[in-house]
Scaffold this motif. Structure first.
Motif, short mmCIF file in Angstrom:
data_model
loop_
_atom_site.label_atom_id
_atom_site.label_comp_id
_atom_site.label_asym_id
_atom_site.label_seq_id
_atom_site.Cartn_x
_atom_site.Cartn_y
_atom_site.Cartn_z
N GLU A 202 -54.26 -72.94 63.62
CA GLU A 202 -55.99 -72.07 64.27
C GLU A 202 -57.07 -72.09 62.67
N THR A 203 -56.10 -70.92 62.13
CA THR A 203 -57.08 -70.83 61.20
C THR A 203 -56.79 -71.39 59.23
N GLY A 204 -55.97 -72.93 59.53
CA GLY A 204 -55.77 -73.40 58.12
C GLY A 204 -55.19 -71.95 56.47
N ARG A 205 -55.14 -71.28 57.08
CA ARG A 205 -54.19 -70.53 56.30
C ARG A 205 -52.85 -69.89 56.40
N THR A 206 -52.10 -69.98 54.85
CA THR A 206 -50.89 -69.70 54.83
C THR A 206 -50.59 -68.15 54.96
N SER A 207 -49.79 -67.61 55.57
CA SER A 207 -49.80 -66.00 56.41
C SER A 207 -48.10 -65.58 55.87
N SER A 208 -47.69 -67.12 55.35
CA SER A 208 -46.46 -66.29 55.39
C SER A 208 -45.89 -66.38 54.09
N VAL A 209 -44.42 -66.43 53.54
CA VAL A 209 -43.43 -67.13 52.76
C VAL A 209 -42.84 -68.10 53.36
N GLY A 210 -44.10 -69.25 52.83
CA GLY A 210 -42.75 -70.91 53.37
C GLY A 210 -42.00 -71.73 52.32
N MET A 211 -40.96 -72.29 52.20
CA MET A 211 -40.30 -73.08 51.70
C MET A 211 -40.29 -74.20 52.12
N GLU A 212 -40.52 -75.12 50.91
CA GLU A 212 -40.26 -76.97 51.21
C GLU A 212 -39.16 -77.28 49.57
N ILE A 213 -38.80 -78.01 50.32
CA ILE A 213 -37.75 -78.46 49.00
C ILE A 213 -37.91 -79.86 48.37
N LEU A 214 -37.61 -80.88 47.59
CA LEU A 214 -37.63 -81.85 46.75
C LEU A 214 -36.86 -82.31 46.03
N GLY A 215 -36.21 -83.57 46.59
CA GLY A 215 -34.80 -83.54 46.20
C GLY A 215 -35.19 -84.90 44.78
N PHE A 216 -34.05 -85.12 44.03
CA PHE A 216 -34.09 -85.70 42.79
C PHE A 216 -33.44 -86.68 43.08
N ASP A 217 -32.91 -87.54 42.86
CA ASP A 217 -31.52 -88.47 42.94
C ASP A 217 -31.02 -88.95 41.31
N ALA A 218 -30.17 -89.17 40.99
CA ALA A 218 -29.18 -88.70 39.94
C ALA A 218 -29.66 -89.82 38.53
N ASP A 219 -30.99 -90.85 39.02
CA ASP A 219 -31.90 -91.31 38.71
C ASP A 219 -32.85 -90.88 38.20
N GLY A 220 -33.62 -89.95 38.54
CA GLY A 220 -34.56 -89.54 38.30
C GLY A 220 -35.77 -89.29 40.13
N LYS A 221 -35.50 -90.16 40.73
CA LYS A 221 -36.78 -90.31 41.72
C LYS A 221 -36.48 -89.44 42.68
N PRO A 222 -37.65 -89.53 43.06
CA PRO A 222 -38.39 -88.16 44.03
C PRO A 222 -36.99 -89.06 45.95
N ILE A 223 -37.17 -88.03 46.74
CA ILE A 223 -35.94 -88.59 47.80
C ILE A 223 -37.34 -88.08 48.75
N LEU A 224 -38.04 -89.39 49.73
CA LEU A 224 -38.58 -88.73 50.40
C LEU A 224 -38.40 -90.29 51.19
N PRO A 225 -39.38 -89.60 52.30
CA PRO A 225 -39.13 -90.33 53.25
C PRO A 225 -39.94 -91.51 53.42
N ASN A 226 -39.15 -92.71 54.20
CA ASN A 226 -40.04 -93.88 54.14
C ASN A 226 -41.41 -94.00 55.40
N ILE A 227 -42.47 -93.39 54.38
CA ILE A 227 -43.59 -93.02 55.96
C ILE A 227 -44.65 -94.40 55.11
N SER A 228 -45.32 -94.24 56.30
CA SER A 228 -46.44 -95.64 55.58
C SER A 228 -47.50 -94.48 55.45
N SER A 229 -48.91 -95.06 54.54
CA SER A 229 -49.44 -94.37 53.93
C SER A 229 -50.40 -93.62 55.21
#
Length: 587
Positions: A202-229
């Motif tokens: 509703e406010t568009g403001r973060t009020s808590s300590v959120g946690m997000e993760i970004l994984g990288f594979d052995a080749d150094g490429k980010p592990i991302l979902p296959n999502i259309s732009s």
């Protein structure tokens, strides 16, 4: 009056001295760069790989294996002459002048042969080699990422980054784009993917300590979902990868602690900075606004805690050039000021992103990224930088695997059909499922017996965890009401650690509009501990403290005793009052 830099150096000396005393080790110099002696080994490996003799290939294979073992499974291998950091990080970048270059000159054919043989060697020992950057011309050179995949989720290296900045600086939007892979639409679509509460939507403001993760594979490429732009917000929410999926695929994980930017939630932001033991602070700055409001507060706290700072200037696509240049000049001026004493380095090439990732914390450098979450500008350099940051658990000054178990509780839940679950960081030792442990101290300073029912790391089930890792533990025979943030878990012994009500510390008052006197109360942040304390004594001749004063101060916890140790850094605040210090004695 004591300068902040001088006091921080003394704090670090006290902290390091107490840590080494607790470990029972000899005092060693911790300022040495961890990779300074690896250049000679790299050149020897290159010479063997250039040889056509099979015996030299086998020697190189053994040396590469030893190198990766020494570097915990990851190393950036340089081929050819490399520019010194002072040359590479200068405003104009490396020149063709003969001075300022290190290493052996290699021609392009030699570089290609070394790279092919090196890739073959690494693959034979079960790893992966990927090109980070190549440069042809007057000084041909190459940097290759050598990485071994982890045996299991329990051994996956993790980098913890705290993300701070003023309201509307682009924190949540940037994290949404980095972790989901889809660009923002310019109207806040990306940040909605991260909101967890109704009032945040509703406010568009973060009020808590959120946690997000970004994984990288052995080749150094980010592990991302296959999502259309062109996917809408609901599709992105539905198609996102789970933490367990990312954890099982990743060779390295970057954890983002998304902290609140509004002044109302400063207490939450402070707790996130002190309890999560981040490797670096990522300060988000809007190109249209600059460092304003809480951004200055967050920067000051990060500098006071001596955490390396990275600056991301967002919204470069929508800000007029003249305005952006003016705001960038302001950022540079603040970073170079006596209070910061940082060397700003603009990351505008892949080579700079690669090289600065492993050295910025040691050389007072402050990487600056110019990014757009709408066009994608600069995001590639930022991902490369994050991929190559040293793991948080590799900091032996903070974490020690050879010491007795010490686990700090930072979050507590009650999970249906599971029971009480705590999340936190292993400060020392190791822990495994089924271990009998003690948790405390409670309001009376006592510890209670419990057993590790199960354990998860990034929501993937594991059976063992080691110092420096962040894990969640399900506990037997413990009610949710009896557990609070700031408690510790230790191995079960006849003499549990002492809970402290009073302690003494060296303190520097960063700001106070009048005077601090005996019985003054403030909120203390010390690791995962967050509690109101009262000043019960000080050694200042006048009996009062003003801005810039330093003194030995005795504190008393108001509510209940806590587990703290000599050498731990502390930060106390009340309103605009801020003070910094280090614990020197338990009373």
């Amino acid at each position: 009056m004591t300068t902040l830099r001088k006091f921080q150096n003394e704090m670090d000396e006290i902290h390091h001295r107490e840590r080494t005393r607790q470990k029972g080790e000899a005092v060693v110099d911790t300022k040495t760069h961890p990779n300074v002696k690896l250049g000679d080994l790299e050149e020897q490996i290159q010479d063997h790989l250039l040889s056509d003799e099979g015996r030299n290939y086998d020697i190189a294979k053994g040396m590469v294996s030893s190198l990766l073992t020494h570097c915990q499974g990851e190393h950036i291998f340089h081929i050819g002459q490399q520019p010194q950091h002072t040359l590479l990080f200068s405003k104009d970048g490396p020149s063709n002048e003969p001075t300022g270059w290190l290493g052996i000159v290699r021609n392009e054919a030699s570089i290609e042969k070394i790279r092919m043989n090196l890739t073959k060697v690494v693959e034979e020992i079960g790893g992966s080699a990927s090109i980070l950057h190549e440069s042809r011309g007057h000084h041909p050179r190459s940097a290759i990422l050598l990485r071994l995949p982890p045996i299991s989720v329990s051994s996956t290296p993790e980098v913890r980054c705290a993300v701070v900045g003023n309201v509307d600086s682009g924190k949540s939007t940037t994290l949404g784009v980095l972790t989901r892979g889809a660009l923002d639409d310019g109207r806040g679509k990306a940040r909605v993917w991260l909101f967890r509460h109704k009032h945040e939507l509703e406010t568009g403001r973060t009020s808590s300590v959120g946690m997000e993760i970004l994984g990288f594979d052995a080749d150094g490429k980010p592990i991302l979902p296959n999502i259309s732009s062109t996917a809408d917000a609901d599709t992105v929410r539905r198609e996102k990868l789970s933490w367990e999926e990312i954890s099982t695929k990743a060779a390295k994980i970057v954890s983002f602690i998304d902290l609140a930017g509004h002044e109302r939630y400063l207490k939450t932001t402070l707790y996130g900075l002190t309890s999560s033991a981040p490797s670096c602070v990522i300060l988000m700055v809007g190109a249209n606004a600059g460092i304003i409001g809480m951004s200055k507060e967050h920067l000051a706290i990060s500098l006071a805690l001596n955490v390396p700072v990275v600056v991301c200037i967002t919204k470069v696509d929508m800000t007029p050039r003249a305005v952006m240049e003016k705001k960038i000049e302001e950022v540079i001026k603040i970073l170079k000021s006596p209070g910061c004493r940082k060397i700003p380095v603009f990351v505008k090439s892949q080579e700079v992103a690669v090289e600065i990732a492993t050295c910025f914390a040691f050389e007072r450098l402050c990487p600056i990224f110019l990014i757009s979450n709408v066009t994608g500008e600069g995001l590639g350099f930022l991902r490369t930088f994050l991929n190559l940051l040293p793991p948080s658990e590799a900091d032996v000054d903070k974490f020690s695997i050879n010491q007795p178990l010490e686990y700090s509780v930072t979050e507590v839940w009650s999970v249906p059909y599971v029971g009480t679950v705590v999340n936190g960081i292993l400060n020392s030792g190791r822990i495994k499922t089924g271990d009998a442990i003690l948790i405390g101290p409670d309001s009376s300073g006592n510890y209670h017996s419990t057993v590790i029912r199960s354990m998860q790391r990034k929501r993937a089930t594991v059976t063992i965890a080691e110092a420096g890792q962040c894990v969640s533990l399900a506990l037997k025979w413990i009610r949710r009401e009896t557990v609070r943030k700031g408690m510790v878990l230790v191995h079960k012994t006849e003499t549990p650690p002492r809970a402290v009500r009073r302690f003494e510390g060296q303190v520097l008052v960063l700001y106070h509009n009048t005077t601090l006197q005996k019985n003054y109360q403030a909120m203390l942040h010390c690791g995962a501990v967050r509690q109101t304390v009262r000043i019960v004594g000080m050694d200042h001749p006048q009996g009062v403290l003003r801005t810039g004063d330093r003194a030995t101060v005795q504190f008393e916890f108001i509510s209940h005793p806590e587990f703290i140790k000599e050498g731990m850094k502390l930060l106390f605040r009340e309103g605009k009052t801020k003070g910094l210090g280090v614990i020197t004695r338990l009373l």
